[in-house]
Design a protein around this motif. Structure first.
Motif, PDB file in Angstrom:
ATOM      1  N   ASN A  12       0.831  -1.211   0.000  1.00  0.00           N
ATOM      2  CA  ASN A  12       0.000   0.000   0.000  1.00  0.00           C
ATOM      3  C   ASN A  12       0.862   1.257   0.000  1.00  0.00           C
ATOM      4  N   ALA A  13       1.907   1.254   0.843  1.00  0.00           N
ATOM      5  CA  ALA A  13       2.781   2.433   0.941  1.00  0.00           C
ATOM      6  C   ALA A  13       3.512   2.678  -0.380  1.00  0.00           C
ATOM      7  N   ILE A  14       3.988   1.611  -1.010  1.00  0.00           N
ATOM      8  CA  ILE A  14       4.685   1.752  -2.302  1.00  0.00           C
ATOM      9  C   ILE A  14       3.719   2.292  -3.360  1.00  0.00           C
ATOM     10  N   ASN A  15       2.485   1.759  -3.379  1.00  0.00           N
ATOM     11  CA  ASN A  15       1.493   2.216  -4.365  1.00  0.00           C
ATOM     12  C   ASN A  15       1.222   3.709  -4.242  1.00  0.00           C
ATOM     13  N   ILE A  16       1.169   4.195  -3.006  1.00  0.00           N
ATOM     14  CA  ILE A  16       0.870   5.614  -2.783  1.00  0.00           C
ATOM     15  C   ILE A  16       2.040   6.490  -3.214  1.00  0.00           C
ATOM     16  N   VAL A  17       3.242   6.215  -2.723  1.00  0.00           N
ATOM     17  CA  VAL A  17       4.365   7.119  -3.024  1.00  0.00           C
ATOM     18  C   VAL A  17       4.810   7.011  -4.481  1.00  0.00           C
ATOM     19  N   SER A  18       4.621   5.853  -5.097  1.00  0.00           N
ATOM     20  CA  SER A  18       5.105   5.685  -6.478  1.00  0.00           C
ATOM     21  C   SER A  18       4.365   6.592  -7.469  1.00  0.00           C
ATOM     22  N   LYS A  19       3.220   7.182  -7.048  1.00  0.00           N
ATOM     23  CA  LYS A  19       2.518   8.139  -7.906  1.00  0.00           C
ATOM     24  C   LYS A  19       3.382   9.370  -8.179  1.00  0.00           C
ATOM     25  N   ALA A  20       4.396   9.597  -7.330  1.00  0.00           N
ATOM     26  CA  ALA A  20       5.261  10.773  -7.513  1.00  0.00           C
ATOM     27  C   ALA A  20       6.552  10.432  -8.246  1.00  0.00           C
ATOM     28  N   VAL A  21       6.735   9.172  -8.626  1.00  0.00           N
ATOM     29  CA  VAL A  21       7.970   8.795  -9.322  1.00  0.00           C
ATOM     30  C   VAL A  21       7.841   9.139 -10.799  1.00  0.00           C
ATOM     31  N   SER A  22       8.846   9.823 -11.324  1.00  0.00           N
ATOM     32  CA  SER A  22       8.823  10.178 -12.744  1.00  0.00           C
ATOM     33  C   SER A  22       9.613   9.157 -13.553  1.00  0.00           C
ATOM     34  N   SER A  23       9.054   8.769 -14.690  1.00  0.00           N
ATOM     35  CA  SER A  23       9.772   7.828 -15.561  1.00  0.00           C
ATOM     36  C   SER A  23      10.669   8.585 -16.545  1.00  0.00           C
ATOM     37  N   ARG A  24      10.477   9.934 -16.592  1.00  0.00           N
ATOM     38  CA  ARG A  24      11.224  10.699 -17.589  1.00  0.00           C
ATOM     39  C   ARG A  24      12.262  11.632 -16.957  1.00  0.00           C
ATOM     40  N   THR A  25      12.637  11.382 -15.739  1.00  0.00           N
ATOM     41  CA  THR A  25      13.590  12.285 -15.084  1.00  0.00           C
ATOM     42  C   THR A  25      15.015  12.063 -15.581  1.00  0.00           C
ATOM     43  N   THR A  26      15.801  13.126 -15.559  1.00  0.00           N
ATOM     44  CA  THR A  26      17.226  13.012 -15.930  1.00  0.00           C
ATOM     45  C   THR A  26      18.082  12.791 -14.682  1.00  0.00           C
ATOM     46  N   ILE A  27      17.420  12.739 -13.513  1.00  0.00           N
ATOM     47  CA  ILE A  27      18.145  12.507 -12.249  1.00  0.00           C
ATOM     48  C   ILE A  27      17.878  11.062 -11.827  1.00  0.00           C
ATOM     49  N   PRO A  28      18.850  10.169 -12.011  1.00  0.00           N
ATOM     50  CA  PRO A  28      18.620   8.734 -11.776  1.00  0.00           C
ATOM     51  C   PRO A  28      18.021   8.409 -10.409  1.00  0.00           C
ATOM     52  N   ILE A  29      18.450   9.111  -9.350  1.00  0.00           N
ATOM     53  CA  ILE A  29      17.985   8.736  -8.011  1.00  0.00           C
ATOM     54  C   ILE A  29      16.485   8.992  -7.835  1.00  0.00           C
ATOM     55  N   LEU A  30      15.910   9.892  -8.675  1.00  0.00           N
ATOM     56  CA  LEU A  30      14.478  10.170  -8.572  1.00  0.00           C
ATOM     57  C   LEU A  30      13.612   9.079  -9.207  1.00  0.00           C
ATOM     58  N   THR A  31      14.257   8.091  -9.834  1.00  0.00           N
ATOM     59  CA  THR A  31      13.480   6.928 -10.320  1.00  0.00           C
ATOM     60  C   THR A  31      13.287   5.918  -9.196  1.00  0.00           C
ATOM     61  N   GLY A  32      13.839   6.239  -8.027  1.00  0.00           N
ATOM     62  CA  GLY A  32      13.755   5.315  -6.900  1.00  0.00           C
ATOM     63  C   GLY A  32      12.842   5.815  -5.790  1.00  0.00           C
ATOM     64  N   ILE A  33      12.603   4.917  -4.831  1.00  0.00           N
ATOM     65  CA  ILE A  33      11.837   5.245  -3.623  1.00  0.00           C
ATOM     66  C   ILE A  33      12.798   5.199  -2.445  1.00  0.00           C
ATOM     67  N   LYS A  34      12.816   6.273  -1.676  1.00  0.00           N
ATOM     68  CA  LYS A  34      13.690   6.313  -0.504  1.00  0.00           C
ATOM     69  C   LYS A  34      12.980   5.644   0.667  1.00  0.00           C
ATOM     70  N   ILE A  35      13.680   4.711   1.315  1.00  0.00           N
ATOM     71  CA  ILE A  35      13.134   4.036   2.495  1.00  0.00           C
ATOM     72  C   ILE A  35      14.041   4.343   3.677  1.00  0.00           C
ATOM     73  N   VAL A  36      13.442   4.878   4.731  1.00  0.00           N
ATOM     74  CA  VAL A  36      14.191   5.171   5.950  1.00  0.00           C
ATOM     75  C   VAL A  36      13.547   4.397   7.096  1.00  0.00           C
ATOM     76  N   ALA A  37      14.355   3.602   7.782  1.00  0.00           N
ATOM     77  CA  ALA A  37      13.866   2.861   8.944  1.00  0.00           C
ATOM     78  C   ALA A  37      14.227   3.628  10.216  1.00  0.00           C
ATOM     79  N   HIS A  38      13.226   3.947  11.028  1.00  0.00           N
ATOM     80  CA  HIS A  38      13.427   4.603  12.320  1.00  0.00           C
ATOM     81  C   HIS A  38      13.179   3.557  13.404  1.00  0.00           C
ATOM     82  N   GLU A  39      13.344   3.928  14.636  1.00  0.00           N
ATOM     83  CA  GLU A  39      13.107   2.978  15.731  1.00  0.00           C
ATOM     84  C   GLU A  39      11.622   2.655  15.880  1.00  0.00           C
ATOM     85  N   ASP A  40      10.734   3.581  15.433  1.00  0.00           N
ATOM     86  CA  ASP A  40       9.298   3.384  15.653  1.00  0.00           C
ATOM     87  C   ASP A  40       8.502   3.154  14.367  1.00  0.00           C
TER      88      ASP A  40
END
Length: 380
Positions: A12-40
């Motif tokens: 569900n979380a991937i489906n929601i955030v992936s709406k902001a991923v661009s397939s036509r970006t010239t910045i390679p890292i923006l084709t990805g999803i950033k995942i940050v693990a916190h303690e909570d």
């Protein structure tokens, strides 16, 4: 970084955030999803530099334990593969672990994938927003207001400001306006906000609003909107949705709305929509999808279209009332269909001011919505 999460929550979380991923970006890292693990819990972020979406998944919610065994850390994984992999994993839980070279192991049941990740520190930071202009309104109302206006934005970049919807807040009344210079739509609603809060000329790209609409729940829970000079932030549960605001001054559309009409017709929305849709079946084969409307001496309204290379269609519609001068007018059928589908009223009132002057469509049941359409000059 390492954690184990319920697969459904991660999907569900991937489906929601992936709406902001661009397939036509010239910045390679923006084709990805950033995942940050916190303690909570964990946070997923995606951005195409116009839209950014952040989704937080808590370790637990109520009686549910969503995530276990968290070792904090971060990585950026290619969106294209991450979503497909997680959706097709066999087990109900997914374990994600990342080594010091950002090689990421995704495992579930007897299945294991290794993905090459990227350093999350290279991912652009989300805008830092001062939360001094906050507006709250029900999610389903915001979703409806977007649906009833966004279709009228311009789809070409000739005048970039017209590719957005203009938001204005005065005295607790929120107005949304959209126009592509051939048609215009406005939608108003009373909302909760500080008495001192007002703004105008906040123009949000139509594409951003379409994606926001997909994220908004269909219920009446309140969502918060924070507006700055160049960004809007929408807070929905554990989701943060950012969009840039378009530069420039939106045209003063109030001047083109006729104050007086020469003819007023009241029609059944459903019946009139059906007649226009049928007339446009032949009209759309022509250049401009033109349909004609005229009032007849017997009180009927006639809808027709004539495309010489295809054929002709004529249909009568019985209005509830016709008041004023005779009308003979041509217009783009798609514009009329879009307006009628958005009007949310059993009956509509159409006000005409002349064969080549804009005409207005309003619901008979309320005054929240107004549609204006420019007629088309024809030789017939």
């Amino acid at each position: 970084m390492k954690f184990t999460i319920q697969r459904e929550q991660l999907t569900n979380a991937i489906n929601i955030v992936s709406k902001a991923v661009s397939s036509r970006t010239t910045i390679p890292i923006l084709t990805g999803i950033k995942i940050v693990a916190h303690e909570d819990g964990i946070t997923l972020t995606a951005s195409d530099s116009d839209i950014s979406i952040e989704q937080y998944v808590p370790m637990e919610s109520g009686e549910h334990q969503w995530i276990e065994d968290i070792t904090p850390g971060s990585v950026v994984l290619p969106s294209k593969f991450l979503g497909e992999i997680v959706r097709k994993l066999p087990g109900e839980q997914v374990t994600i672990s990342v080594n010091e070279r950002f090689i990421t192991t995704i495992s579930s049941g007897r299945s294991e994938f290794n993905l090459n990740g990227m350093n999350a520190e290279d991912y652009p930071c989300l805008p830092q927003i001062e939360e001094d202009k906050i507006l709250s309104l029900p999610s389903d109302l915001l979703k409806t207001m977007i649906r009833q206006t966004v279709f009228a934005v311009a789809t070409t970049e000739t005048r970039p400001i017209l590719t957005g919807v203009m938001w204005e807040l005065r005295d607790g009344q929120l107005s949304l306006v959209a126009t592509d210079s051939h048609r215009l739509t406005t939608r108003k609603a009373s909302v909760e906000s500080a008495a001192s809060l007002s703004f105008d000329n906040v123009v949000i790209p139509g594409k951003s609003l379409i994606e926001l609409s997909k994220v908004l729940p269909d219920d009446d829970q309140l969502v918060d909107l924070v507006i700055t000079d160049n960004q809007i932030l929408v807070k929905i549960n554990y989701i943060l949705f950012y969009s840039r605001i378009l530069d420039g001054t939106y045209p003063d559309t109030s001047r083109i709305i006729p104050q007086n009409t020469k003819t007023e017709i009241i029609l059944s929305t459903k019946e009139f929509l059906g007649a226009i849709e049928r007339a446009s079946l032949l009209a759309r084969e022509g250049k401009n999808n033109i349909v004609r409307l005229f009032t007849r001496p017997d009180g009927m309204v006639e809808i027709s279209s004539n495309t010489p290379e295809v054929g002709k269609v004529t249909e009568e519609v019985a209005p509830s009332s016709v008041d004023g001068e005779d009308v003979k007018i041509s217009f783009n059928a798609k514009y009329m269909i879009d307006a009628l589908r958005a009007v949310d009223s059993e009956n509509i009132r159409i006000g005409f001011t002349g064969a080549m002057s804009p005409f207005i469509i309003r619901p008979t049941e309320h005054d929240w919505i107004l549609h204006l359409i420019l007629p088309v000059r024809t030789n017939q």
